[in-house]
Write a protein that holds these residues in place. Structure first.
Motif, PDB file in Angstrom:
ATOM      1  N   ALA A  66       2.640 -17.413  12.552  1.00  0.00           N
ATOM      2  CA  ALA A  66       3.236 -17.740  11.256  1.00  0.00           C
ATOM      3  C   ALA A  66       2.152 -18.077  10.240  1.00  0.00           C
ATOM      4  CB  ALA A  66       4.209 -18.903  11.409  1.00  0.00           C
ATOM      5  N   ASN A  67       1.149 -18.827  10.651  1.00  0.00           N
ATOM      6  CA  ASN A  67       0.069 -19.204   9.734  1.00  0.00           C
ATOM      7  C   ASN A  67      -0.782 -17.995   9.333  1.00  0.00           C
ATOM      8  OD1 ASN A  67       0.735 -21.916   9.486  1.00  0.00           O
ATOM      9  ND2 ASN A  67      -0.494 -22.522  11.256  1.00  0.00           N
ATOM     10  N   TYR A  68      -0.926 -17.042  10.226  1.00  0.00           N
ATOM     11  CA  TYR A  68      -1.631 -15.796   9.898  1.00  0.00           C
ATOM     12  C   TYR A  68      -0.899 -15.077   8.766  1.00  0.00           C
ATOM     13  CZ  TYR A  68      -2.703 -10.793  10.320  1.00  0.00           C
ATOM     14  OH  TYR A  68      -3.014  -9.478  10.058  1.00  0.00           O
ATOM     15  N   ILE A  69       0.429 -15.022   8.847  1.00  0.00           N
ATOM     16  CA  ILE A  69       1.228 -14.365   7.808  1.00  0.00           C
ATOM     17  C   ILE A  69       1.134 -15.131   6.496  1.00  0.00           C
ATOM     18  CG2 ILE A  69       3.575 -13.697   7.146  1.00  0.00           C
ATOM     19  CD1 ILE A  69       4.119 -13.317  10.176  1.00  0.00           C
ATOM     20  N   LEU A  70       1.258 -16.451   6.565  1.00  0.00           N
ATOM     21  CA  LEU A  70       1.180 -17.289   5.360  1.00  0.00           C
ATOM     22  C   LEU A  70      -0.178 -17.128   4.671  1.00  0.00           C
ATOM     23  CD1 LEU A  70       2.896 -20.477   6.805  1.00  0.00           C
ATOM     24  CD2 LEU A  70       3.811 -19.065   4.949  1.00  0.00           C
ATOM     25  N   GLU A  71      -1.236 -17.061   5.464  1.00  0.00           N
ATOM     26  CA  GLU A  71      -2.578 -16.867   4.890  1.00  0.00           C
ATOM     27  C   GLU A  71      -2.676 -15.507   4.206  1.00  0.00           C
ATOM     28  OE1 GLU A  71      -7.266 -16.563   6.320  1.00  0.00           O
ATOM     29  OE2 GLU A  71      -5.688 -16.977   7.782  1.00  0.00           O
ATOM     30  N   LYS A  72      -2.145 -14.476   4.857  1.00  0.00           N
ATOM     31  CA  LYS A  72      -2.240 -13.122   4.319  1.00  0.00           C
ATOM     32  C   LYS A  72      -1.466 -12.956   3.009  1.00  0.00           C
ATOM     33  CE  LYS A  72      -4.805 -10.525   7.011  1.00  0.00           C
ATOM     34  NZ  LYS A  72      -5.936  -9.717   6.476  1.00  0.00           N
ATOM     35  N   SER A  83      11.286 -14.451  -2.901  1.00  0.00           N
ATOM     36  CA  SER A  83      11.303 -15.517  -3.909  1.00  0.00           C
ATOM     37  C   SER A  83       9.911 -15.841  -4.440  1.00  0.00           C
ATOM     38  CB  SER A  83      11.925 -16.790  -3.318  1.00  0.00           C
ATOM     39  OG  SER A  83      11.085 -17.332  -2.302  1.00  0.00           O
ATOM     40  N   LEU A  84       8.874 -15.316  -3.784  1.00  0.00           N
ATOM     41  CA  LEU A  84       7.501 -15.581  -4.205  1.00  0.00           C
ATOM     42  C   LEU A  84       7.084 -14.620  -5.320  1.00  0.00           C
ATOM     43  CD1 LEU A  84       5.813 -15.939  -0.697  1.00  0.00           C
ATOM     44  CD2 LEU A  84       6.577 -17.788  -2.187  1.00  0.00           C
ATOM     45  N   ASN A  85       6.231 -15.089  -6.186  1.00  0.00           N
ATOM     46  CA  ASN A  85       5.686 -14.236  -7.245  1.00  0.00           C
ATOM     47  C   ASN A  85       4.383 -13.617  -6.745  1.00  0.00           C
ATOM     48  OD1 ASN A  85       5.279 -12.990  -9.719  1.00  0.00           O
ATOM     49  ND2 ASN A  85       4.309 -14.814 -10.635  1.00  0.00           N
ATOM     50  N   VAL A  86       4.533 -12.620  -5.865  1.00  0.00           N
ATOM     51  CA  VAL A  86       3.378 -12.031  -5.182  1.00  0.00           C
ATOM     52  C   VAL A  86       3.474 -10.510  -5.250  1.00  0.00           C
ATOM     53  CG1 VAL A  86       2.215 -11.763  -2.952  1.00  0.00           C
ATOM     54  CG2 VAL A  86       3.129 -13.995  -3.612  1.00  0.00           C
ATOM     55  N   ASP A  87       2.316  -9.842  -5.459  1.00  0.00           N
ATOM     56  CA  ASP A  87       2.262  -8.391  -5.387  1.00  0.00           C
ATOM     57  C   ASP A  87       2.038  -8.005  -3.922  1.00  0.00           C
ATOM     58  OD1 ASP A  87       1.945  -5.698  -5.631  1.00  0.00           O
ATOM     59  OD2 ASP A  87       0.026  -5.778  -6.700  1.00  0.00           O
ATOM     60  N   PHE A  88       3.109  -7.757  -3.210  1.00  0.00           N
ATOM     61  CA  PHE A  88       3.022  -7.489  -1.779  1.00  0.00           C
ATOM     62  C   PHE A  88       2.432  -6.117  -1.468  1.00  0.00           C
ATOM     63  CE2 PHE A  88       6.280 -10.834  -1.752  1.00  0.00           C
ATOM     64  CZ  PHE A  88       5.768 -11.652  -0.755  1.00  0.00           C
ATOM     65  N   GLY A 143       4.499  -4.584   0.987  1.00  0.00           N
ATOM     66  CA  GLY A 143       5.335  -3.979  -0.043  1.00  0.00           C
ATOM     67  C   GLY A 143       6.267  -2.949   0.556  1.00  0.00           C
ATOM     68  N   THR A 144       5.735  -2.146   1.484  1.00  0.00           N
ATOM     69  CA  THR A 144       6.558  -1.173   2.202  1.00  0.00           C
ATOM     70  C   THR A 144       7.615  -1.879   3.030  1.00  0.00           C
ATOM     71  OG1 THR A 144       4.706   0.378   2.333  1.00  0.00           O
ATOM     72  CG2 THR A 144       6.512   0.714   3.881  1.00  0.00           C
ATOM     73  N   PHE A 145       7.211  -2.953   3.683  1.00  0.00           N
ATOM     74  CA  PHE A 145       8.131  -3.716   4.525  1.00  0.00           C
ATOM     75  C   PHE A 145       9.342  -4.199   3.735  1.00  0.00           C
ATOM     76  CE2 PHE A 145       9.509  -7.980   5.876  1.00  0.00           C
ATOM     77  CZ  PHE A 145       9.963  -7.702   7.156  1.00  0.00           C
ATOM     78  N   LEU A 146       9.107  -4.722   2.554  1.00  0.00           N
ATOM     79  CA  LEU A 146      10.182  -5.336   1.786  1.00  0.00           C
ATOM     80  C   LEU A 146      11.070  -4.331   1.058  1.00  0.00           C
ATOM     81  CD1 LEU A 146       8.330  -8.403   0.228  1.00  0.00           C
ATOM     82  CD2 LEU A 146      10.129  -8.469   1.951  1.00  0.00           C
ATOM     83  N   LYS A 147      10.504  -3.207   0.598  1.00  0.00           N
ATOM     84  CA  LYS A 147      11.237  -2.396  -0.360  1.00  0.00           C
ATOM     85  C   LYS A 147      11.430  -0.922   0.008  1.00  0.00           C
ATOM     86  CE  LYS A 147       9.778  -5.246  -4.288  1.00  0.00           C
ATOM     87  NZ  LYS A 147       9.082  -5.262  -5.601  1.00  0.00           N
ATOM     88  N   GLU A 148      10.651  -0.396   0.944  1.00  0.00           N
ATOM     89  CA  GLU A 148      10.631   1.049   1.094  1.00  0.00           C
ATOM     90  C   GLU A 148      11.327   1.546   2.357  1.00  0.00           C
ATOM     91  OE1 GLU A 148       6.889   2.948   0.479  1.00  0.00           O
ATOM     92  OE2 GLU A 148       6.300   1.580  -1.140  1.00  0.00           O
ATOM     93  N   THR A 149      11.809   2.787   2.245  1.00  0.00           N
ATOM     94  CA  THR A 149      12.279   3.552   3.397  1.00  0.00           C
ATOM     95  C   THR A 149      11.343   4.743   3.531  1.00  0.00           C
ATOM     96  OG1 THR A 149      14.591   2.918   3.071  1.00  0.00           O
ATOM     97  CG2 THR A 149      14.170   4.878   4.383  1.00  0.00           C
TER      98      THR A 149
END
Length: 359
Positions: free
Chosen positions: A139-145, A225-230, A308-314
């Motif tokens: 989880a911390n690896y993901i949060l850091e990334k 909910s985060l303001n991040v460019d994934f 970005g692919t994970f959240l929005k793309e097929t």
């Protein structure tokens, strides 16, 4: 008789979608011997000896396990007030949370979340500390990334309830049955019925009926909910346990449709008159069923997952041109070479081999 708080829905188990699946996370993590077992392909739970720790809930990729009386949604709402998680306060065991739950908890809290591991080493149900630490690290690896400063932090706090402060801990534990010993969370919960009428599992149409993973929705909502460019964030697929990105060797794929028919969540699916194979990483639970059933072994994991692919793309993993075979007229995926289907080509090769032997 131990109070049965653990629920298991076999119809949501990965083994329903592919009986020979290698998935055994629930069996491997259970701290009590012979509570969760597998007979042939079917997972069974011995509720008499279950201690309701919920470790199986935290690792099951398809959420087939749940605990009566424990609601993660309610837990998340309280974290903004006090970001402490303890088996003596608000959890049956820290292992009940998945990696996605831990990331979501930190993002919902907006601060560090403390995991009280003070009781883990001496816990009567056996050691789950390694499992807890492994999840926290992931989880911390993901949060850091993703650029979040807050973390999940393990500390030996040994949180005590008011009830425990007034009583010697050892005598306190003697007041509870086998299933509740050492798990103060259950002692503080309202009474839960120990008897539930068993319902006969209905036969499931695995092609049409897919599993909706609730923790995945919480995870995606928390990230969104985060303001991040994934689109600039990459995770190592070998560093994350709960999802993946894939590619298909199109030269070998025959468009047999087995992979997306048995996908438990619908992460893989057909597109455009079944001439494409589509993939949504957001739905993937990394159960590997699609890899295990592929007759051509042409499905592979990518090395990285773009968030970005994970959240929005097929993604389009494979595209096919289907033509009828010259010999048998059965449609097959044309690769630009032979106009014979693989079956007829194999038959031709076998005939040639026989003729050579005859000569």
């Amino acid at each position: 008789m131990a109070v049965n708080r653990l629920n298991f829905s076999f119809s949501d188990c990965v083994h329903v979608y592919y009986r020979d699946s290698s998935c055994s996370f629930c069996i491997d993590v259970c701290p009590v011997e012979d509570v969760i077992t597998q007979d042939d392909y079917r997972i069974s739970v011995n509720t008499e000896n279950c201690v309701s720790c919920g470790a199986c809930v935290g690792v099951c990729p398809s959420e087939a396990f749940s605990l009566s009386g424990f609601d993660i949604e309610t837990l998340f709402k309280t974290l903004k007030e006090e970001s402490l998680l303890s088996c003596k306060k608000n959890l049956p065991c820290l292992s009940v949370l998945s990696v996605e739950d831990i990331v979501s908890a930190v993002l919902n809290a907006g601060s560090d979340v403390i995991f009280d591991t003070g009781y883990c080493r001496d816990c009567f149900i056996g050691t789950l500390l390694d499992e807890i630490n492994k999840k926290v690290n992931e989880a911390n690896y993901i949060l850091e990334k993703i650029g979040v400063e807050n973390r999940a932090i393990t500390q030996d706090i040994c949180f005590e309830t008011e009830r425990e402060e007034k009583n010697n801990r050892r005598s306190f534990l003697k007041n509870f049955g086998k299933a509740a010993a050492g798990l103060t969370f259950w002692a503080l919960m309202p009474g839960i019925s120990s008897f539930e009428e068993e319902k006969e599992e209905e036969v499931k149409n695995i092609v049409d009926e897919k599993i909706n993973i609730k923790r995945r929705k919480r995870f995606v909502d928390a990230l969104s909910s985060l303001n991040v460019d994934f689109s600039q964030i990459e995770l190592g697929v070998d560093r994350i346990s709960f999802t993946s990105d894939k590619w298909i060797d199109n030269s070998r794929c025959t468009n047999c449709s087995v992979c997306y028919n048995v996908c438990p969540t619908g992460a893989l699916k057909a597109g455009e008159e079944r001439l494409k194979i589509l993939f949504q990483p957001k739905l993937c639970i990394k159960c590997r069923v699609c890899h295990e059933v592929c007759p051509e072994d042409c499905l592979h994991l990518k090395e990285t997952l773009n968030m970005g692919t994970f959240l929005k793309e097929t993604e389009v993993l494979a595209q096919h041109v289907m033509i009828p075979c010259e010999e048998c007229l059965v449609p097959f995926s044309y690769k630009g070479d032979s106009t014979l289907c693989p079956r007829c080509r194999q038959l031709d090769e076998e005939i040639r081999d026989l003729l050579q032997i005859g000569e």
